[in-house]
Design an enzyme around this catalytic site. Structure first.
Site, PDB file in Angstrom:
ATOM      1  CB  THR A   1      -0.963   0.022   1.266  1.00 45.62           C
ATOM      2  OG1 THR A   1      -1.639  -1.111   1.108  1.00 45.62           O
ATOM      3  CG2 THR A   1      -1.936   1.305   1.232  1.00 45.62           C
TER       4      THR A   1
ATOM      5  CB  THR B   1       0.565  -3.609   6.233  1.00 46.19           C
ATOM      6  OG1 THR B   1      -0.868  -3.829   5.541  1.00 46.19           O
ATOM      7  CG2 THR B   1       0.891  -2.223   6.444  1.00 46.19           C
ATOM      8  CG  ASP B   2      -2.385  -7.497   3.830  1.00 48.84           C
ATOM      9  OD1 ASP B   2      -2.899  -6.701   4.681  1.00 48.84           O
ATOM     10  OD2 ASP B   2      -3.051  -7.345   2.646  1.00 48.84           O
TER      11      ASP B   2
END
Ligand code: ASP
Length: 319
Positions: free
Chosen positions: A14, A95-96
Site C-alpha cells: 500500500t 502490511t499484510d
C-alpha cells in the site's frame, strides 16, 4: 566501521499504492509506484539523496507474497549487508505479510546491520498518507549508530521480527509486539530504544540462503485452526495431498478439539511434522508434561509455518 550508503529495496504494498480519489483509503490498488519515486516524494529525504540507493526487487500486493520473492529479497539483503559501504537496508513492503517476511529474513540473514521493513496503511495518493513519515522514520532507524537486526518501523514504533504482528485491518497504528512491547519509538527523527537490539544470528542462520535456492520446491506446510465443532477432515485431506508439515492454531495454551487431535495424531504417525501454536493474539504456548505435539516456541502460527518450512528444507538438504 560501516559505510554511509542506505539501500532501499522496494517490494510494493500500500505504501506504493494509488487510488483514484485522495479521500479513498481503502479502494486503492497496491504496488503501483516505484520505490525511487516513493523516496523522491518525501521532502525530508532530499538532503540524503546521495546516501539513498533504491532497487526494485518486486512490485506486489504483499497478500500475494511467495517464496520466490523471499529468496530474491534475502539474496539482495545478504549481498548488501556484506558490502562495507552499506550502513543499513530498508525494505518497503505491504502490511499484510510484513511480519512473515521479517521473520523469514531474521531466520536467514546475519543481520549485523539494520534491515528495516516499513510500510503504509494508506496509499501514496491519500489525503494524509502514512508512508512518507514511515520512510523517514525507517531511515532514522537505519542510520542510528549500533542498530542491527531485522526490524519493522511503522506509526512511530520500532518492532523486532520475532514479535511484530499486524493486528488491525484499517487503522494507521496497525502493528504491535503484543505483551513484549515495541523495541523503541522514533520521535522527530530520533530513536528512543526501550529494549536491546535483536541479536544478529552470526553464522547461526536457520538455513543457508543457497540451500533454499537449490531446493526443488518449498516444503508444503499448512496451518489448521482448532475451533468449536472442528473435525479432522481438513487434516485427513491434506495428508492425502502429501502435506509435509502442519501448524495448528490451537485454542488457549495449545489445546485442540479432540476430533482434530485424533486426525493430527494420524498425520504424525504418517510422518507429517505437527507443531502447536496458539490462536490467542498475545502470549505463547507453554509446554507441559504429556504434550502430544511440540509447541512453536513462542512463534505465531504464520511464523511457526515459516520456521517449519525452513527446518524441513534443511532436513531434506542434509539427506
Ligand atoms: N494489501 C496490502 C499489502 O499488504 C496492504 C498494505 O500494504 O497495507 O500489500
Amino acid at each position: 566501521m560501516s559505510g554511509q550508503k542506505i539501500v532501499v529495496l522496494g517490494t510494493g504494498g500500500t505504501i506504493a499504492g494509488t487510488s483514484e480519489q485522495a479521500e479513498d483509503n481503502i479502494g486503492y490498488t497496491a504496488a503501483q509506484v516505484g520505490v525511487a519515486q516513493l523516496l523522491e516524494a518525501v521532502p525530508g529525504l532530499e538532503a540524503l539523496a546521495m546516501v539513498l540507493h533504491s532497487e526494485q526487487v518486486a512490485q506486489i500486493d504483499s497478500k500475494d507474497m511467495d517464496g520466490e520473492v523471499w529468496l530474491a529479497l534475502a539474496r539482495r539483503c545478504a549481498h548488501h549487508i556484506e558490502d562495507p559501504v552499506v550502513r543499513g537496508i530498508i525494505i518497503t513492503h505491504g502490511t499484510d505479510t510484513l511480519e512473515e517476511t521479517a521473520w523469514f529474513l531474521h531466520q536467514t540473514l546475519n543481520a549485523h546491520k539494520p534491515v528495516v521493513l516499513t510500510c503504509a496503511m494508506r496509499p501514496s495518493t491519500a489525503l494524509t498518507p502514512d508512508g512518507p513519515q514511515n520512510l523517514l522514520d525507517a531511515v532514522a532507524v537505519a542510520m542510528t549508530s549500533g542498530a542491527s537486526g531485522v526490524l519493522a518501523v511503522a506509526a512511530g514504533e520500532v518492532h523486532g521480527a520475532l514479535h511484530v504482528q499486524k493486528v488491525h485491518p484499517y487503522r494507521v497504528h496497525a502493528f504491535t509486539s503484543g505483551d513484549v512491547g515495541p523495541l523503541g519509538f522514533v520521535e522527530e527523527g530520533t530513536l528512543r530504544l526501550t529494549q536491546n537490539w535483536p541479536l544478529a544470528l552470526d553464522g547461526k542462520a536457520r538455513i543457508a540462503i543457497e540451500k533454499i535456492a537449490n531446493a526443488d520446491a518449498w516444503p508444503r506446510v499448512e496451518i489448521v485452526i482448532s475451533h468449536a465443532g472442528a473435525t479432522g477432515a481438513v487434516v485427513d485431506a491434506l495428508v492425502r495431498d502429501d502435506v509435509q508439515g502442519l501448524v495448528v492454531a490451537c485454542t488457549g495454551n495449545g489445546t485442540m478439539h479432540h476430533a482434530l487431535e485424533a486426525a493430527l495424531l494420524r498425520a504424525q504417525d504418517a510422518g507429517v511434522k505437527v507443531v502447536r501454536s496458539t490462536r490467542c493474539p498475545e502470549g505463547q504456548v507453554l509446554p507441559k508434561r504429556g504434550d502430544l505435539f511440540p509447541d512453536s516456541r513462542g512463534l505465531s502460527p504464520v511464523k511457526a509455518r515459516i520456521a517449519l518450512m525452513l527446518d524441513l528444507l534443511n532436513a531434506s538438504a542434509r539427506k
